[in-house]
Structure formats: C-alpha cells, structure tokens
Design a protein around this motif. Structure first.
Motif, short mmCIF file in Angstrom:
data_model
loop_
_atom_site.label_atom_id
_atom_site.label_comp_id
_atom_site.label_asym_id
_atom_site.label_seq_id
_atom_site.Cartn_x
_atom_site.Cartn_y
_atom_site.Cartn_z
N ASP A 158 18.37 31.04 -12.79
CA ASP A 158 18.79 31.63 -11.52
C ASP A 158 20.30 31.45 -11.40
OD1 ASP A 158 18.64 32.62 -8.84
OD2 ASP A 158 18.72 30.56 -8.14
N PHE A 159 21.04 32.57 -11.32
CA PHE A 159 22.51 32.52 -11.36
C PHE A 159 23.06 33.24 -10.12
CE2 PHE A 159 26.72 33.34 -13.42
CZ PHE A 159 26.92 32.07 -13.97
N SER A 160 24.33 33.00 -9.83
CA SER A 160 24.97 33.70 -8.72
C SER A 160 25.19 35.17 -9.08
CB SER A 160 26.32 33.04 -8.40
OG SER A 160 27.27 33.37 -9.39
N ASP A 161 25.62 35.96 -8.11
CA ASP A 161 25.85 37.38 -8.36
C ASP A 161 27.29 37.67 -8.77
OD1 ASP A 161 27.09 36.91 -5.96
OD2 ASP A 161 26.39 38.75 -5.00
N VAL A 162 28.01 36.66 -9.26
CA VAL A 162 29.38 36.91 -9.71
C VAL A 162 29.36 37.93 -10.84
CG1 VAL A 162 30.21 34.62 -9.07
CG2 VAL A 162 29.38 35.02 -11.40
N GLU A 187 34.61 37.35 -13.95
CA GLU A 187 34.75 35.95 -13.55
C GLU A 187 35.19 35.06 -14.71
OE1 GLU A 187 34.53 32.40 -11.29
OE2 GLU A 187 34.56 34.51 -10.66
N ASP A 242 28.24 26.34 -16.78
CA ASP A 242 27.68 26.83 -15.53
C ASP A 242 26.21 27.21 -15.70
OD1 ASP A 242 30.08 26.41 -14.26
OD2 ASP A 242 30.70 28.53 -14.29
N CYS A 281 22.44 25.43 -13.82
CA CYS A 281 21.53 26.25 -13.04
C CYS A 281 20.11 25.68 -13.02
CB CYS A 281 21.47 27.67 -13.63
SG CYS A 281 22.97 28.62 -13.43
N ARG A 319 16.83 39.45 -2.95
CA ARG A 319 17.84 38.38 -3.04
C ARG A 319 19.10 38.96 -3.67
NH1 ARG A 319 15.63 33.52 -6.28
NH2 ARG A 319 17.57 32.60 -5.52
N ASP A 378 22.12 38.25 -3.50
CA ASP A 378 23.21 37.34 -3.87
C ASP A 378 22.90 36.51 -5.11
OD1 ASP A 378 21.21 35.87 -2.66
OD2 ASP A 378 22.59 34.44 -1.74
N ARG A 379 21.79 36.81 -5.79
CA ARG A 379 21.41 36.05 -6.99
C ARG A 379 21.07 37.01 -8.13
NH1 ARG A 379 23.43 31.45 -6.54
NH2 ARG A 379 22.04 30.64 -8.18
N ARG A 380 21.21 36.50 -9.35
CA ARG A 380 20.82 37.25 -10.54
C ARG A 380 19.97 36.34 -11.44
NH1 ARG A 380 22.24 40.44 -7.61
NH2 ARG A 380 23.76 42.13 -7.83
#
Length: 255
Positions: free
Chosen positions: A183-187, A192, A207, A211, A237, A239-241
């Motif tokens: 589960d990662f952020s949506d950056v 990035e 990073d 996670c 969701r 905001d997540r990837r």
C-alpha cells in the motif's frame, strides 16, 4: 518498523557504500478504479489474446508483435502475471513530447477514448526495461480486467505461491521475481524520485520497505538490479496506490 523492514534499510545503506548485493527481506494490501471494460480476452474489439499469443512445441510463448503493431504502433511489449488475469500488450505514446504522458490512462489499444484504457509506461522510461525502475500503470476495474487482479497479491497465501512476472519483447523474454506488494501513497513516482540518481533508487526502495504489505523473505535486490513496479489504484481510496514490486532475474534473447 518490523524487523524485516530494518533489514531492508540496513541493506540499502550498504549499497550506498558500493557493495554489490543486498538481501532484501520484504513483507501486502489492495488497488482500484471503478468502471466497465471489454472482455478480458480481447486486445481490441477485433483481436483476442488467442490471436496474438501462442505456445510453441517446446513450451515457449510466442507473441505476434507484427499483428499487434498493425493494430497500434505504440505496442512494444507484452505482460503476463501468472495466477492473475493480467495478460496484455504494453504501450507507450511514442510521439509525445511529455515524458510523463498519460495518454493510455484514458485511451484503449485501438485508440478509443475512455475505459478500460491500456497497460502503459511513460516516455520517462526506456522501452527495453533496463532502467533502474520501470513503472507500468493499469486501471483497477469492477469486472476484474486490466490490473484489477493484482490485488490478489494482497492475500498472503497467494503472494507466497505466486512470484513471477514475465515481460515479452519482440526479441527477448524477461522474468521478474515479485518481492513486495504494498500500500503506497499516490505520489507520482517517476516525478517524486529521480531514478537516474542511484541514491534516489535507494530512497524509493527504502520507502517501499516502510510500507504495509507482503514481502518475500530472502529476495535479492542488487545495486545494479532492474526493478519493475506495477501500479494501480484502490476503489474509493484516491489518495493511495497498490504497487507490486519485482526484480529482474532472467533476460533471455528469443530471436
């Protein structure tokens, strides 16, 4: 931080000092976009997977890239993830001036606008899969097509039993070992992290190690390893990837 993740960061620190190999003990969750797509066996409305993919007498997989390119010149590779429904051509917009072009996020293989889009990379990545980190994108859809079934890797038992990703190019077959599903952020990953800089590659891997997710104990990621990232989203969701991470273990010329 779990013990396994501490091992990751320790190994990455060693890599910064120029040591060739680090043992990465990784540990998964799930991704999404809602929508409707065509039958999963269809490449286009008129072309099915069976039309372009076959198995030879010796068991070797053959992809008819000549037929695929007649449909769309932007097709340059094919991805198969055993144990899932992922079995698709990979595209990259060749005439784009934008290295972060997302044309195939909302265009299909036959150039129709809208879902299901296509499996694609951006021009920031070379098409030979020899970058330090290559990122492929695909939708998560309600009918289970495109990258939806990557979410199977959220299940610990599935993750342990399924560990390969295969990329076919016109002249070679590349096999990857899955080492993490997280589960990662949506950056925007290629923006990035500057993957031309080895320290940024290490930051990205660190990073990933921080996670929540599933990690393959004993998987090896070397300083010059080639990592494949499969990225899709979660339903509801934004905001997540969900990322599936794999390292190249075999690169065999086929022609």
């Amino acid at each position: 931080m779990r013990l396994e993740k501490k091992k990751i960061l320790s190994a990455l620190a060693v890599l910064c000092l120029g040591i060739a190999v680090s043992v990465v003990n990784f540990q998964a969750e799930r991704v999404g976009v809602s929508g409707h797509t065509a039958d999963s066996i269809q490449v286009t409305a008129d072309l099915s997977v069976d039309d372009v993919k076959s198995v030879g007498e010796a068991g070797e997989v053959k992809i008819d890239f000549e037929m695929l390119k007649a449909e769309n010149e932007d097709i340059y590779a094919w991805i198969t993830v055993p144990g899932t429904a992922v079995d698709y051509p990979i595209l990259q917009k060749k005439d784009s001036k934008d290295p972060y072009d997302d044309y195939y996020l909302n265009h299909t293989v036959d150039l129709s606008e809208g879902l299901p889009g296509a499996i694609y990379s951006q021009a920031v990545n070379h098409m030979d899969f020899m970058d330090s980190i290559t990122v492929l994108y695909g939708h998560n859809l309600k009918n289970g097509t495109m990258f939806s079934s990557l979410h199977n890797f959220e299940d610990k038992e599935f993750f342990e039993e399924n560990h390969q990703i295969i990329i076919y190019l016109p002249d070679r077959a590349i096999t990857y070992e899955v080492f993490a599903a997280v589960d990662f952020s949506d950056v925007f990953i290629p923006y990035e992290y500057d993957f031309a800089n080895p320290s940024e590659v290490l930051r990205y891997l660190g990073d990933i190690g921080d996670c929540e997710g599933n990690f393959r104990e004993g998987a090896e990621v070397s300083a010059d390893g080639k990592v494949l990232t499969l990225s899709t989203c979660y339903s509801g969701r934004d905001d997540r990837r969900f990322l599936v991470e794999a390292v190249m273990v075999e690169n065999v010329q086929t022609e």
